[in-house]
Design an enzyme around this catalytic site. Structure first.
Site, short mmCIF file in Angstrom:
data_model
loop_
_atom_site.label_atom_id
_atom_site.label_comp_id
_atom_site.label_asym_id
_atom_site.label_seq_id
_atom_site.Cartn_x
_atom_site.Cartn_y
_atom_site.Cartn_z
N SER A 492 0.85 -1.19 0.00
CA SER A 492 0.00 0.00 0.00
C SER A 492 0.89 1.25 0.00
O SER A 492 1.69 1.41 -0.92
CB SER A 492 -0.95 -0.03 1.20
OG SER A 492 -1.99 0.90 1.04
N ASP A 578 -8.46 -5.12 -6.17
CA ASP A 578 -8.13 -3.97 -5.32
C ASP A 578 -8.55 -2.70 -6.04
O ASP A 578 -7.91 -2.29 -7.01
CB ASP A 578 -6.62 -3.95 -5.05
CG ASP A 578 -6.21 -2.84 -4.09
OD1 ASP A 578 -7.07 -2.04 -3.71
OD2 ASP A 578 -5.02 -2.79 -3.74
N HIS A 610 -7.19 -5.69 -1.62
CA HIS A 610 -5.99 -5.04 -1.10
C HIS A 610 -5.20 -5.96 -0.17
O HIS A 610 -4.05 -5.69 0.15
CB HIS A 610 -6.40 -3.77 -0.36
CG HIS A 610 -5.32 -2.73 -0.22
ND1 HIS A 610 -4.65 -2.20 -1.30
CD2 HIS A 610 -4.80 -2.12 0.87
CE1 HIS A 610 -3.76 -1.31 -0.88
NE2 HIS A 610 -3.83 -1.25 0.43
#
Length: 633
Positions: A492, A578, A610
């Site tokens: 991320s 995602d 994610h």
């Protein structure tokens, strides 16, 4: 002092020489403990243990009860009748619940019923997809039904195109009964389409079941209002962030007492994760990050008196308190874990100030393996600040050897880096493979004051990158670190960090691993779903030429502007579902690396978002992670 530390580490390691080490396969056999509740008589805790089933590629769950003071666990089939149900009205007549309601036309057949086999989706505004799911025109709606007539669901939101519980993660914590049973209190962001995607303004609403009138209780606040709860004395309380669009704003505990809103944590330099009232209503207990851990705090409730509000930290140590379950006389029951142990249920005695472990789901596994050792050190940053850095050492650590070392880049960007136990980014497994891990509490993390937490907004490629390099450079000075074998890994924002460092690291690192990372801030702005996040953190849109914050972000802090400097092997993981960091980010990064002639690998998870949640995918992730490190480090 350092010699003493390493003598201690070495002696601790000697006791485990004959033991096995944690492996990805063993990690994915551990039981995952989650609490369901406390029995009506207050004597037992009901909890769930979810264990990966590799053959079925799923998590299988079992339910247990265990005495609240500890003892033997007993498996049960279900918990019906064992718990007090918060969703039953105080008078016992109604059940509070929610269901999906069709509120908008999306599909081709919605517009043209005769074309029922069409697969078209039509959108007139943003919020057309969220997290990992396309908007299908349905909304979560709170409602209730008579205990004896489940089919008579009364939708209190009456066709509104809004959600409660909030998508994608909200549950029944988003709605409660008032103590007198005349009102339903619920959380909703009453915005739709593009307005929804650009705002964090959730409010707390009060619905009167007697006259069907709905009232916004937090209309004046423009940020998040969440987690409503009544005190034992009937005062409504909740968590509040002030600024619209800022999802990581300071989170405070608000109590509405005799018509006045009292902010219990306004003067405390931190942010609240969750809270629970004491049984007598005189205190509020809450969880918050502090100094690289998550701990239990308390704050007194003075009402409208002149008694000062005092926030006090109750627990301390190298562990995380993950959730509050209940109270029992002078004890509080919580879940607790650390870098070496997945969460279990514990009790903490306020008077004795000591801990008792209640569940021991994974104790047999941990007793048979050598555990890693951790060190908390403080590193001076380039701007003269003291930064906490966790250093995790391999089991049986030998300071006379040289070890490959990984810089871990946390996501968020404003997520706390505490003593978490992840089933993907697991420091215990990394250390067991003879890697030292350097995990800095760099700029942007809660637990070190609000200013430190906020310093990353609109500054993704600024001081935070110096913080990363300060951390790895400091640890790399140690004789046991192999400076020819340094890597950087993260997901991320941590993946963004890896992409950015790959262009500026001046040959410090020999390998990189990025998972669902942001590579191109412009295309990220054009494809991510919660636009309030990129508006806040980037400073605005890339086309705002007179916006100095936005232009700094897209010109100076965009990893694609440094990709011509890439010369180091890079592994890229990406979830196809995602929608927060869409797959194009990973594709762009891999394509650049390949065309630049940089050794690279692209691993796509078509059915993951994610995160990586399916057991077989999780095990593939672990094996590819260490395979890559073996190849390149």
């Amino acid at each position: 002092m350092k010699k003493l530390v390493f003598i201690t580490l070495t002696l601790m390691g000697l006791s485990a020489v004959a033991q096995e080490r944690m492996t990805p396969e063993l990690l994915w056999k551990l039981g995952r403990v989650s609490t369901v509740g406390v029995s009506k008589d207050g004597k037992d805790i009901i909890y769930r243990v979810s264990t990966p089933n590799m053959a079925g590629n799923e998590l299988k769950s079992k339910l247990y009860t265990i005495p609240i003071n500890g003892g033997r666990a007993k498996e049960i089939k279900d918990y019906k009748g064992l718990l007090n149900d918060k969703n039953v009205s105080p008078n016992g007549k109604y059940i509070l619940t929610h269901k999906e309601v069709k509120t908008a036309k999306v599909y081709g057949k919605d517009h043209y019923p005769e074309l029922e086999k069409s697969t078209v989706q039509v959108y007139d505004a943003l919020d057309y997809r969220h997290w990992d799911t396309w908007n299908d025109g349905t909304s979560n709606h709170v409602g209730y039904y008579p205990v004896k007539n489940k089919s008579n669901f009364i939708d209190i939101m009456r066709g509104e195109p809004y959600d409660s519980p909030q998508k994608p993660f909200g549950g029944d914590e988003d709605y409660i009964w008032s103590p007198d049973g005349n009102y339903i209190i619920y959380v909703s962001k009453k915005k739709a389409g593009t307005d929804y995607a650009t705002s964090t303004n959730t409010d707390i609403y009060e619905y009167n079941i007697n006259n069907n009138v709905t009232k916004n209780l937090t209309e004046s606040n423009k940020g998040y209002d969440t987690q409503p709860a009544f005190s034992p004395k009937g005062d409504l309380s909740w968590l509040q962030m002030k600024r619209d669009g800022y999802e990581a704003d300071k989170n405070d505990i608000i109590v509405r007492h005799k018509g006045t809103d009292i902010n219990l944590t306004a003067q405390w330099d931190g942010t609240v994760d969750s809270f629970t009232w004491s049984e007598d209503g005189k205190k509020v207990y809450f969880l918050a990050a502090v100094d690289g851990t998550r701990q239990l705090f308390q704050v007194n409730f003075p009402g409208l008196t002149k008694i000062a509000v005092r926030v006090e930290q109750i627990t301390s140590g190298n562990f995380d308190v993950n959730s509050i379950i209940t109270f029992k006389k002078n004890k509080i029951i919580v879940t607790r874990g650390d870098f070496n142990h997945a969460s279990e249920i514990y009790s903490y005695d306020f008077k004795k100030e000591d801990w008792t472990q209640i569940t021991k789901v994974n104790d047999d596994v941990y007793s048979s393996i050598a555990l890693s050792n951790t060190e908390k050190r403080f590193v001076t940053t380039t701007d003269g600040k003291k930064m906490l850095v966790w250093v995790i050492y391999p089991p049986n650590f030998d300071p006379n050897k040289k070890y490959p070392t990984l810089l871990y880049c946390e996501g968020g960007p404003q997520s706390a880096l505490t003593q978490f136990y992840s089933f993907r980014w697991n420091f215990q497994v990394m250390a067991a493979n003879d890697y030292i891990i350097v995990a800095p509490n760099r700029r942007g993390m809660p637990g070190h004051g609000v200013a430190w937490n906020e310093a990353i907004s609109r500054n993704w490629g600024g001081q935070v990158m110096d913080d990363y390099l300060s951390a790895i450079d400091n640890v790399a000075k140690e004789p046991y670190v192999d400076n020819e074998r340094l890597g950087a890994v993260g997901a991320s924002f941590g993946g963004y960090s890896v992409f950015y460092l790959a262009g500026i690291h001046n040959n410090r690192f020999k390998t990189f691993i990025a998972h669902d990372g942001v590579f191109n801030l412009k295309s990220m702005y054009g494809t991510t779903e919660e636009v309030f996040f990129t508006n806040w953190d980037n400073g605005g849109a890339y086309w705002e030429k007179n916006n100095k914050y936005a232009q700094q972000t897209y010109d100076k802090f965009n990893p694609i502007n440094y990709v011509q400097n890439w010369n180091t092997p890079i592994l890229i993981f990406q979830g196809d579902k995602d929608f927060r960091v869409p797959i194009g980010q990973g594709q762009e990064a891999f394509q650049a690396a390949q065309l630049l002639g940089v050794k690279s690998r692209f691993i796509v998870f078509p059915d993951e978002n994610h995160w990586v949640l399916k057991p077989q995918n999780g095990l593939v992730w672990q094996r590819e992670f260490f395979k890559w490190l073996k190849e390149t480090l």
